[in-house]
Each structure stands twice: as C-alpha cells, then as structure tokens.
Write an enzyme that holds these catalytic residues in place. Sequence first.
Site, PDB file in Angstrom:
ATOM      1  N   PRO A 101       0.906  -1.210   0.039  1.00  0.00           N
ATOM      2  CA  PRO A 101      -0.125  -0.107   0.037  1.00  0.00           C
ATOM      3  C   PRO A 101       0.879   1.283   0.002  1.00  0.00           C
ATOM      4  CG  PRO A 101      -1.071  -1.598   1.503  1.00  0.00           C
ATOM      5  CD  PRO A 101       0.301  -2.331   1.023  1.00  0.00           C
ATOM      6  N   GLU A 107       9.500  -9.377 -16.821  1.00  0.00           N
ATOM      7  CA  GLU A 107       7.940  -8.944 -16.767  1.00  0.00           C
ATOM      8  C   GLU A 107       7.768  -7.824 -17.733  1.00  0.00           C
ATOM      9  OE1 GLU A 107       6.968  -7.981 -12.852  1.00  0.00           O
ATOM     10  OE2 GLU A 107       5.062  -6.878 -13.295  1.00  0.00           O
ATOM     11  N   ARG A 131     -19.212  -0.101 -41.765  1.00  0.00           N
ATOM     12  CA  ARG A 131     -19.769   1.215 -41.366  1.00  0.00           C
ATOM     13  C   ARG A 131     -19.986   2.317 -42.234  1.00  0.00           C
ATOM     14  NH1 ARG A 131     -23.789   2.213 -37.414  1.00  0.00           N
ATOM     15  NH2 ARG A 131     -23.440   4.293 -36.923  1.00  0.00           N
ATOM     16  N   GLN A 143     -12.114   5.532 -30.942  1.00  0.00           N
ATOM     17  CA  GLN A 143     -12.738   6.718 -31.564  1.00  0.00           C
ATOM     18  C   GLN A 143     -13.324   6.501 -32.994  1.00  0.00           C
ATOM     19  OE1 GLN A 143     -13.045   9.690 -30.307  1.00  0.00           O
ATOM     20  NE2 GLN A 143     -13.887  11.016 -31.754  1.00  0.00           N
ATOM     21  N   GLY A 146     -19.931   6.041 -30.926  1.00  0.00           N
ATOM     22  CA  GLY A 146     -20.588   5.498 -29.986  1.00  0.00           C
ATOM     23  C   GLY A 146     -20.664   4.025 -29.633  1.00  0.00           C
TER      24      GLY A 146
END
Length: 389
Positions: A129, A243, A269, A346, A350
């Site tokens: 933490p 990693e 589209r 983008q 929507g």
Amino acid sequence: MWQPFTEDHQQFRKTVRSFAEKELAPHAEEWEAEELFPNWVFKRAGELGILGAHFPEEHGGAGLDYWFSVAKAEELPHCRAGGVSMGLLVQSDMATPCISDLGTKDQIEEFLKPALAGDKIAALGVSEPAAGSDVAGIRTVARRDGDDYVLSGQKTFITNGTRASFVTLLAKTAPDKGAHGCSFFLVPTDLKGFGVAKKLKKIGNKSSDTAELFLDEVRVPRRYLLGEENQGFMYLMQNFQTERLIAAVGAVAGAFQVMEYTINYGKDRVAFGKPIIKREVWQHKFVDLYTKLEGAKAFNYKCVDHYNEERYVKKQPLSFETVKLISMAKILAGDVAHEVMDACLQFHGGWGYIEDYPIARAWRDQRLLRIGGGTTETMKYYLAKLMGF
Ligand SMILES: Cc1cc2nc3c(=O)[nH]c(=O)nc-3n(C[C@H](O)[C@H](O)[C@H](O)COP(=O)(O)OP(=O)(O)OC[C@H]3O[C@@H](n4cnc5c(N)ncnc54)[C@H](O)[C@@H]3O)c2cc1C
C-alpha cells in the site's frame, strides 16, 4: 531477412492461438462479468506446454528458447480478455523465472514444476500500500527466529492473489538497509497468518483477480528463502526485465489485433454515403499507427534478441545495456498501444463506448501497461540514472 521464428516456434504459436481462440475467447464475456477466470485455465495451459516452454527441462519446462515465450505472448491476446493473458503471464513470466534462476532442487520440485504444469498457481508479491514504484520502501518484514523467518506486513495489487498456491514475495530481512535489506521468499498461502484482505475491483483486466494480502506473523521455514539473504532487490531488478519485456511484446501484438478488427469494422460502417475507412483522414491515421506499431515491434524484437542471447545462450545476468533497452521498450509499447486503442475506440464512434464491442474492453485493459511492472515515469527515472544524466 532476419527471421527469429523457426517452424517449431510457428507450430507452438498455432497451439497457443487455438487455445486462446477456441478454449478461452468463447468465455471472455462471462469471465469478465464474474471478475475471475477459472483455475482450469492454468491447468490446461500447463498441459499444452504453454507455461513452461522456455524453462529448462530439468525444471519442468521444454528447454526451448525465449522466442517461444514471445510467440505465446503474441497469441494469447486472441482470448480477447487482457485479464486472462495477464494471469497466465504472471504464472509463466513474472512469478516463476526467478525460481528457475535461484531455486534449490527442493524449491524447484515443490514450487516451479507444479506451477509450470498448472497444478499450483503462482503470484508475485512486491507492491505494498505504501510502496509501489519505490520498491526499496517496502515495509513487510522477515525476522529470523530459529530455523524460520517470521513475516509480517501487507501486499497489494497482487495478480492471481485471491487463489494463488504460493507467492514469490519480497520482504525486508534488514529493514535499516533499504534496497540492500530485501530478500525473496516462496510463501505457501496456506501458512497460518497468511490471508487475503480483499479482492480489488479494477476498471480493466477484470477477468483476472487482484488482491490485497496480509501476513500476520507468518512462519516461513528457512528453506523457502529464495537465493541469498539481502540480495532480493538485485534479483527483482532482473526479474522486472522479464516482466516488462513480455508485457511490451503482448501489448504490441494486442494492438495489432485491435487495429485489424477496427479496420474491418470501418469497411462496413457507412457514414455520409461511404464506408468510414474510405475517409483519407482515417486512412492516414491508421497508416501512422501501423508504422508506429511496426517500430515498437522491431524494437521489442531487438530487446528479445539481447535478452535471449544473454539469458539463454550465455546464461548470464542481463547487462545494463539490455536493462536500458527493455525499459525503453516498455515505455514505447505503452505509449503506442495507448494511442492505437484510443484511435480505434474513436473510430467505432458511440459503439466503441458500449461494452458489447471488444474495443471497449481492449481500451480499458491496455491502460495498465503504463502502470504495472513499473510506471512509465519510473522507467524514465531509472533510465536517466542509467544514462548518467
Ligand atoms: C491491475 C494491477 C496488477 C498488478 N499486479 C501486480 C502484481 O502481481 N504484483 C505486484 O507486486 N504488483 C502488482 N501491481 C502493482 C504495480 O506494479 C504498481 O501499481 C506500480 O509499480 C506503481 O506503484 P504504485 O501504484 O504504488 O504508484 P506510486 O509509486 O504511488 O506512483 C504514483 C505516481 O507517481 C509517479 N512516480 C513515482 N515515482 C516517480 C519518480 N521517481 N519520478 C516521477 N514520477 C514518479 C508514478 O509514475 C505514478 O504516476 C499491479 C498493479 C495493478 C494496477
């Protein structure tokens, strides 16, 4: 032309792709909603040899080179849930390589072999933490008491943490010595005093579990000390490179995949009488992004080449030059993947904002790359030091 992948690598790639597309992707929505992918995924990945390909045979692996791990990281994103890839990569490339490097014969038998087989689940416990970027500031303490160490403290953000069988965990054995007082332990999670404080709710990579852990006077036998006492920080710095590199490779591959389906979306589209991909503004945007992605991929491969040569051929610790390049690769991959995902969202308008579309998840998942395994700013902080500024 330089081609690092042989026929064997390509065959392995097909195995991983088929696992990701056929066995994982169909469950992606369900596991995201449940915020946990099931444990059988580790077992199945182990059975297919996906977890251990790049580990020595005597450690339960297949004794192959690091390019196999690259092929794996490039194909796993086909599962379409960043959390699943992340959980598996923690198992194979983050919590276990240091056991292969440093482990005793008994540690390899007890922890590494079952992890590579998918019988045990591994987690890497470093962050706390109050100490994430500044690892030397960890407060978990390991006090010597007879033949045991007694560990007390907290860990947070631990991937696989709610169901791990053991944690490769960093603690202070000499709290007044900063980075020179850290040691690594292999901590079975069924030891008395070890517990999961809570499961954290994330904005992305939802199908992986991320836990806050506590250690309350946990007695860890001395035989579970990994490597030498007080050398943990140095080991971690080596482990971090593995990693970061695998995360950079996976991110670039994931971004390529998202670009592909996004462009296909734009062929169907239609707006103002034309498919949106026919607008020059978008065509140029995607050309720019492909160019950047190819650059990031080439840079990753340069790092992999160094990494493979040093770790797998010469079997030596990574050089400063390689550490420098890998830190740069993580920064570059993080920035490019972010730019790609944002543009792709983008381009969906929507629909990009609606959960049903995979771009929404990909956009959220990639955000982690600039944070996890060392933030972009921390990479730059270390790079400036390494470069002597
Ligand atoms: C989903 C997820 C999974 C994770 N999995 C694991 C895991 O399995 N095991 C594990 O141990 N950890 C894990 N982490 C922790 C991760 O590695 C840390 O979040 C990361 O290292 C940053 O630490 P921090 O969150 O404490 O941020 P902080 O260190 O508090 O940093 C806060 C901000 O300060 C900036 N900053 C810090 N130092 C500097 C500096 N010198 N110069 C400029 N800016 C600076 C940072 O860039 C950041 O923007 C995970 C995190 C997440 C979110």
